[in-house]
Design a protein around this motif. Structure first.
Motif, PDB file in Angstrom:
ATOM      1  N   SER A   1     -47.288  -6.245  29.105  1.00  0.00           N
ATOM      2  CA  SER A   1     -46.159  -5.650  29.823  1.00  0.00           C
ATOM      3  C   SER A   1     -46.177  -4.139  29.600  1.00  0.00           C
ATOM      4  CB  SER A   1     -44.851  -6.253  29.333  1.00  0.00           C
ATOM      5  OG  SER A   1     -44.589  -5.838  28.004  1.00  0.00           O
ATOM      6  N   LYS A   2     -45.340  -3.411  30.350  1.00  0.00           N
ATOM      7  CA  LYS A   2     -45.276  -1.948  30.210  1.00  0.00           C
ATOM      8  C   LYS A   2     -44.887  -1.551  28.789  1.00  0.00           C
ATOM      9  CE  LYS A   2     -45.879   0.228  34.181  1.00  0.00           C
ATOM     10  NZ  LYS A   2     -46.945   1.165  34.376  1.00  0.00           N
ATOM     11  N   THR A   3     -43.927  -2.250  28.214  1.00  0.00           N
ATOM     12  CA  THR A   3     -43.481  -1.928  26.855  1.00  0.00           C
ATOM     13  C   THR A   3     -44.613  -2.139  25.853  1.00  0.00           C
ATOM     14  OG1 THR A   3     -41.263  -2.663  27.461  1.00  0.00           O
ATOM     15  CG2 THR A   3     -41.732  -2.412  25.117  1.00  0.00           C
ATOM     16  N   GLN A   4     -45.345  -3.224  26.002  1.00  0.00           N
ATOM     17  CA  GLN A   4     -46.458  -3.494  25.104  1.00  0.00           C
ATOM     18  C   GLN A   4     -47.573  -2.466  25.289  1.00  0.00           C
ATOM     19  OE1 GLN A   4     -47.238  -7.523  26.299  1.00  0.00           O
ATOM     20  NE2 GLN A   4     -46.148  -8.369  24.522  1.00  0.00           N
ATOM     21  N   ARG A   5     -47.822  -2.054  26.531  1.00  0.00           N
ATOM     22  CA  ARG A   5     -48.833  -1.023  26.786  1.00  0.00           C
ATOM     23  C   ARG A   5     -48.458   0.287  26.104  1.00  0.00           C
ATOM     24  NH1 ARG A   5     -52.669  -0.918  30.957  1.00  0.00           N
ATOM     25  NH2 ARG A   5     -52.836  -2.892  32.027  1.00  0.00           N
ATOM     26  N   TYR A   6     -47.181   0.706  26.261  1.00  0.00           N
ATOM     27  CA  TYR A   6     -46.744   1.956  25.647  1.00  0.00           C
ATOM     28  C   TYR A   6     -46.786   1.875  24.128  1.00  0.00           C
ATOM     29  CZ  TYR A   6     -45.183   3.632  30.207  1.00  0.00           C
ATOM     30  OH  TYR A   6     -45.149   4.056  31.498  1.00  0.00           O
ATOM     31  N   THR A   7     -46.415   0.739  23.576  1.00  0.00           N
ATOM     32  CA  THR A   7     -46.451   0.575  22.128  1.00  0.00           C
ATOM     33  C   THR A   7     -47.888   0.611  21.613  1.00  0.00           C
ATOM     34  OG1 THR A   7     -44.455  -0.775  22.226  1.00  0.00           O
ATOM     35  CG2 THR A   7     -45.769  -0.925  20.221  1.00  0.00           C
ATOM     36  N   PHE A   8     -48.768  -0.144  22.245  1.00  0.00           N
ATOM     37  CA  PHE A   8     -50.163  -0.212  21.823  1.00  0.00           C
ATOM     38  C   PHE A   8     -50.850   1.146  21.988  1.00  0.00           C
ATOM     39  CE2 PHE A   8     -54.531  -2.189  22.421  1.00  0.00           C
ATOM     40  CZ  PHE A   8     -54.659  -2.529  21.097  1.00  0.00           C
ATOM     41  N   GLY A   9     -50.632   1.804  23.116  1.00  0.00           N
ATOM     42  CA  GLY A   9     -51.210   3.126  23.336  1.00  0.00           C
ATOM     43  C   GLY A   9     -50.650   4.154  22.367  1.00  0.00           C
ATOM     44  N   GLY A  10     -49.351   4.071  22.088  1.00  0.00           N
ATOM     45  CA  GLY A  10     -48.732   4.979  21.127  1.00  0.00           C
ATOM     46  C   GLY A  10     -49.295   4.803  19.730  1.00  0.00           C
ATOM     47  N   LEU A  11     -49.572   3.564  19.344  1.00  0.00           N
ATOM     48  CA  LEU A  11     -50.186   3.321  18.038  1.00  0.00           C
ATOM     49  C   LEU A  11     -51.579   3.944  17.961  1.00  0.00           C
ATOM     50  CD1 LEU A  11     -49.096  -0.359  17.284  1.00  0.00           C
ATOM     51  CD2 LEU A  11     -48.347   1.732  16.139  1.00  0.00           C
ATOM     52  N   PHE A  12     -52.335   3.850  19.047  1.00  0.00           N
ATOM     53  CA  PHE A  12     -53.649   4.492  19.061  1.00  0.00           C
ATOM     54  C   PHE A  12     -53.521   5.999  18.913  1.00  0.00           C
ATOM     55  CE2 PHE A  12     -55.705   0.637  20.447  1.00  0.00           C
ATOM     56  CZ  PHE A  12     -57.006   0.811  20.019  1.00  0.00           C
ATOM     57  N   ILE A  13     -52.565   6.595  19.599  1.00  0.00           N
ATOM     58  CA  ILE A  13     -52.377   8.040  19.527  1.00  0.00           C
ATOM     59  C   ILE A  13     -51.963   8.462  18.117  1.00  0.00           C
ATOM     60  CG2 ILE A  13     -50.943   9.947  20.364  1.00  0.00           C
ATOM     61  CD1 ILE A  13     -51.026   8.533  23.120  1.00  0.00           C
ATOM     62  N   ILE A  14     -51.054   7.717  17.506  1.00  0.00           N
ATOM     63  CA  ILE A  14     -50.629   8.019  16.130  1.00  0.00           C
ATOM     64  C   ILE A  14     -51.808   7.884  15.173  1.00  0.00           C
ATOM     65  CG2 ILE A  14     -49.188   7.203  14.223  1.00  0.00           C
ATOM     66  CD1 ILE A  14     -47.058   6.543  16.361  1.00  0.00           C
ATOM     67  N   TYR A  15     -52.620   6.840  15.360  1.00  0.00           N
ATOM     68  CA  TYR A  15     -53.799   6.650  14.516  1.00  0.00           C
ATOM     69  C   TYR A  15     -54.767   7.833  14.652  1.00  0.00           C
ATOM     70  CZ  TYR A  15     -58.242   4.766  12.887  1.00  0.00           C
ATOM     71  OH  TYR A  15     -59.435   4.586  12.253  1.00  0.00           O
ATOM     72  N   GLY A  16     -54.986   8.297  15.878  1.00  0.00           N
ATOM     73  CA  GLY A  16     -55.871   9.436  16.096  1.00  0.00           C
ATOM     74  C   GLY A  16     -55.357  10.691  15.420  1.00  0.00           C
ATOM     75  N   ILE A  17     -54.051  10.918  15.502  1.00  0.00           N
ATOM     76  CA  ILE A  17     -53.463  12.099  14.868  1.00  0.00           C
ATOM     77  C   ILE A  17     -53.601  12.020  13.349  1.00  0.00           C
ATOM     78  CG2 ILE A  17     -51.271  13.289  14.449  1.00  0.00           C
ATOM     79  CD1 ILE A  17     -50.529  12.557  17.366  1.00  0.00           C
ATOM     80  N   LEU A  18     -53.335  10.849  12.773  1.00  0.00           N
ATOM     81  CA  LEU A  18     -53.455  10.697  11.316  1.00  0.00           C
ATOM     82  C   LEU A  18     -54.898  10.889  10.849  1.00  0.00           C
ATOM     83  CD1 LEU A  18     -51.040   7.708  10.633  1.00  0.00           C
ATOM     84  CD2 LEU A  18     -50.687  10.130  10.123  1.00  0.00           C
ATOM     85  N   ARG A  19     -55.861  10.376  11.614  1.00  0.00           N
ATOM     86  CA  ARG A  19     -57.271  10.582  11.259  1.00  0.00           C
ATOM     87  C   ARG A  19     -57.639  12.053  11.314  1.00  0.00           C
ATOM     88  NH1 ARG A  19     -61.365   7.129  10.446  1.00  0.00           N
ATOM     89  NH2 ARG A  19     -62.733   8.810  11.087  1.00  0.00           N
ATOM     90  N   PHE A  20     -57.149  12.766  12.337  1.00  0.00           N
ATOM     91  CA  PHE A  20     -57.470  14.183  12.462  1.00  0.00           C
ATOM     92  C   PHE A  20     -56.841  14.993  11.338  1.00  0.00           C
ATOM     93  CE2 PHE A  20     -57.192  18.428  14.455  1.00  0.00           C
ATOM     94  CZ  PHE A  20     -58.545  18.618  14.651  1.00  0.00           C
ATOM     95  N   ILE A  21     -55.653  14.620  10.914  1.00  0.00           N
ATOM     96  CA  ILE A  21     -55.019  15.302   9.784  1.00  0.00           C
ATOM     97  C   ILE A  21     -55.871  15.121   8.527  1.00  0.00           C
ATOM     98  CG2 ILE A  21     -53.033  15.233   8.215  1.00  0.00           C
ATOM     99  CD1 ILE A  21     -51.302  14.688  10.697  1.00  0.00           C
ATOM    100  N   ARG A  22     -56.407  13.924   8.325  1.00  0.00           N
ATOM    101  CA  ARG A  22     -57.276  13.685   7.165  1.00  0.00           C
ATOM    102  C   ARG A  22     -58.565  14.494   7.255  1.00  0.00           C
ATOM    103  NH1 ARG A  22     -58.523   7.889   5.485  1.00  0.00           N
ATOM    104  NH2 ARG A  22     -59.429   9.080   3.792  1.00  0.00           N
ATOM    105  N   VAL A  23     -59.051  14.730   8.464  1.00  0.00           N
ATOM    106  CA  VAL A  23     -60.291  15.497   8.638  1.00  0.00           C
ATOM    107  C   VAL A  23     -60.059  16.972   8.337  1.00  0.00           C
ATOM    108  CG1 VAL A  23     -61.925  16.327  10.380  1.00  0.00           C
ATOM    109  CG2 VAL A  23     -61.390  13.911  10.242  1.00  0.00           C
ATOM    110  N   ILE A  24     -58.945  17.532   8.822  1.00  0.00           N
ATOM    111  CA  ILE A  24     -58.739  18.969   8.649  1.00  0.00           C
ATOM    112  C   ILE A  24     -58.160  19.327   7.292  1.00  0.00           C
ATOM    113  CG2 ILE A  24     -58.507  19.402  11.111  1.00  0.00           C
ATOM    114  CD1 ILE A  24     -55.491  19.636  10.690  1.00  0.00           C
TER     115      ILE A  24
END
Length: 76
Positions: free
Chosen positions: A46-69
């Motif tokens: 559903s749209k809500t599940q898509r936004y939640t799942f996509g948002g989790l990916f975006i948060i994961y990417g940001i956290l990984r980049f913070i660990r890199v820099i």
């Protein structure tokens, strides 16, 4: 006599890992946005599940980049 960490040149291995981490950050962010906004992506969510799942990916990417820099002083 400045001996700060920013004056040191990064080793080729650290430079490569930084570039790899930045590239992975971009890929994960794009994948999260694809999940959120690309309706033809074959996911039965559903749209809500898509936004939640996509948002989790975006948060994961940001956290990984913070660990890199963030400088890792334990290895130096």
């Amino acid at each position: 006599m400045l001996n700060s960490n920013s004056d040191k040149q990064k080793s080729p291995q650290r430079r490569f890992l930084f570039i790899l981490g930045a590239a992975l950050f971009v890929v994960v962010i794009i994948f999260g946005l694809m999940i959120m906004f690309w309706d033809k992506l074959p996911l039965d969510l559903s749209k809500t599940q898509r936004y939640t799942f996509g948002g989790l990916f975006i948060i994961y990417g940001i956290l990984r980049f913070i660990r890199v820099i963030r400088p890792n002083t334990a290895n130096e």
